[in-house]
Scaffold this motif. Structure first.
Motif, mmCIF file in Angstrom:
data_model
loop_
_atom_site.group_PDB
_atom_site.id
_atom_site.type_symbol
_atom_site.label_atom_id
_atom_site.label_comp_id
_atom_site.label_asym_id
_atom_site.label_seq_id
_atom_site.Cartn_x
_atom_site.Cartn_y
_atom_site.Cartn_z
ATOM 1 N N GLN A 124 39.480 4.734 -23.756
ATOM 2 C CA GLN A 124 38.995 5.673 -22.743
ATOM 3 C C GLN A 124 40.152 6.245 -21.915
ATOM 4 O OE1 GLN A 124 35.878 6.540 -21.765
ATOM 5 N NE2 GLN A 124 34.503 5.044 -22.719
ATOM 6 N N LEU A 125 40.224 7.561 -21.811
ATOM 7 C CA LEU A 125 41.279 8.179 -21.002
ATOM 8 C C LEU A 125 41.191 7.762 -19.533
ATOM 9 C CD1 LEU A 125 41.513 11.813 -22.377
ATOM 10 C CD2 LEU A 125 43.130 9.956 -22.709
ATOM 11 N N TYR A 126 39.992 7.440 -19.087
ATOM 12 C CA TYR A 126 39.763 6.946 -17.722
ATOM 13 C C TYR A 126 40.659 5.778 -17.331
ATOM 14 C CZ TYR A 126 35.055 8.957 -17.129
ATOM 15 O OH TYR A 126 33.993 9.781 -16.967
ATOM 16 N N PHE A 128 43.616 4.892 -18.405
ATOM 17 C CA PHE A 128 45.062 5.027 -18.541
ATOM 18 C C PHE A 128 45.668 5.164 -17.144
ATOM 19 C CE2 PHE A 128 46.415 5.776 -22.987
ATOM 20 C CZ PHE A 128 45.190 5.655 -23.612
#
Lengths: 299, 299
Positions: A124-126, A128
């Motif tokens: 999930q980019l969240y 990072f």
């Protein structure tokens, strides 16, 4: 008008339809050609695809010759093409600020960049944290400022995107010293080199920001027809042959959800070993277990 | 083959040339229509632009009917269109995992998403921490899990991208209780509501993860023809009318470079006041000043 047009990651046809319309009608079209490359094409391929001339813009032109790029952009349309997105890993805010000073309007045509396409690995980019750059070590210079940033991310459980060095149109020390404009062949850092540098810095610092067993994901040729992911430990990455450039890498943080892990299994040689590495690594920087305060009935 | 195709942020023509070629030749084309919207077009606009039928895929279909979407994708080409990038803020990893189980190949056509296009505000994407979601508060439910994450980011100086709630095809409590498939009109959280919710949670928690004077950037209609940025304090955001949706917001961290600040001035009502707010806010979570150890010549 100055148009900043993102080209995406790989094919000529990764440009958006709107971007292509703009490129076709602009008076001059520059291609920023020193911070990244399109993996499946080159200047000639782009010129054929666009049906027009493209001017290569090297670092000198962009950093010192921005007025040349912007000449006439108050009345004509000029396009400045950037691999990925114009505001991705390398931003071109200085060019925009100069355009504003000259009262030239600026419009951006966004596109995918490594900063969002890396989500294709399934993490999930969240979750990072800050991204870091890993630059080529040499005899004189072994910059390790990434180390503290990886530590900061991992302390709060976040993944780290590692952007690997690209050296285009660099001079050797000798040629630079002698003022000879002879450039070295381009170099693109591979996964193994990046992992080896990470291991070297951990060995030197010894603070366990990560260990040889910390789980990582290698991304090779992201967004290209031969895109490939590989999940394994940092030690495995140090011995991994990821093939042709461009490469980037993710070091995992503690926050790995079951669905993310299931997605990564596809890229593992040994699922069970990778799962064990993830579980083991989650102990680093784990929050202290909750201890209920003692109840006090006196008073 | 299952193609996951990113549509970008706004125009029909934000699709890539490669994405458009794929959409034109696929047997069926689904449009994921419940986590975001294209700001400058709709289903009819897309069908006209593509010259073909598009099937709306709502949450029920994607989450429970993925086999219907994937039917025949072992031999035919099926496209699944996603606003932004298929691996952006909302990922579709479950659909990919199901395709893998059915031995269906998957290819992604990436595009810009809020996760990278937000760089257009001039803040380096490098120095963003984890992204957080701000969901609509109601009488019964005022979720504030974003607070600790913003705190974590700001402790290490990072900016936070705040993704604002989108409610599409939601049922009222009453209609849900009575089993009536009547849906509420779509709602898109605006900047002012998000800022008010942030202020309410800070007031409740009182840990100074941020203050009413913390600098923020409002992004309205990112990537659309009427894209707009506004820089100001959180308190100013709580009173800011950002116009038509979609909105997102950035809360700044300590790591603001001079070039970033210069870029943001363009979006300020009062440059000096904004600069003061940035300088003042940088005192929060600032690392302790370095004090050299006392030299000890005895022994």
């Amino acid at each position: 008008m100055l148009y900043l047009v993102g080209l995406g990651l790989s094919y000529e046809s990764d440009i958006t339809v709107r971007g292509l319309e703009i490129v076709k009608r602009c008076k001059r079209v520059y291609l920023e050609a020193y911070t990244s490359i399109l993996m499946a094409t080159d200047k000639a391929g782009l010129e054929k695809f666009y049906g027009r001339e493209v001017i290569l813009a090297d670092r000198e032109l962009v950093e010192s010759g921005s007025d040349e790029i912007l000449a006439g952009a108050d009345t004509d349309d000029i396009a400045f093409l950037v691999v990925g997105d114009p505001f991705g890993a390398t931003t071109h805010t200085d060019l925009v600020i100069r355009a504003r000073e000259l009262a030239i309007k600026v419009e951006t045509v966004h596109n995918a960049s490594v900063m969002n396409a890396i989500g294709a690995c399934g993490l999930q980019l969240y979750t990072f944290g800050q991204a870091v750059s890993i630059v080529f070590f040499n005899e004189h210079w072994r910059p390790d400022s990434f180390y503290d940033k990886v530590m900061e991310n991992r302390r709060i459980g976040l993944h780290t995107l590692l952007l690997l060095d690209i050296k285009v149109k660099e001079q050797s020390w000798e040629n630079m010293a002698r003022g000879r404009l002879i450039y070295e062949p381009p170099r693109y850092m591979d996964i193994a080199t990046a992992a080896q540098q990470l291991l070297e810095v951990e060995e030197k610092k010894g603070l366990q920001a990560y260990t040889p067993s910390t789980p990582c994901v290698a991304a090779s040729r992201l967004g290209s027809p031969t895109q490939n992911f590989k999940a394994g430990t940092l030690q495995q990455m140090a011995e991994y042959d990821a093939g042709e450039p461009l490469h980037s890498m993710i070091m995992l943080g503690r926050q790995v959800h079951d669905l993310e892990l299931e997605y990564l299994y596809e890229y593992c040689d040994d699922k069970e070993a990778f799962k064990s590495a993830v579980v083991e690594d989650q102990k680093f920087f784990a929050p202290a277990p909750y201890i209920a305060p003692e109840e006090n009935f006196s008073d």
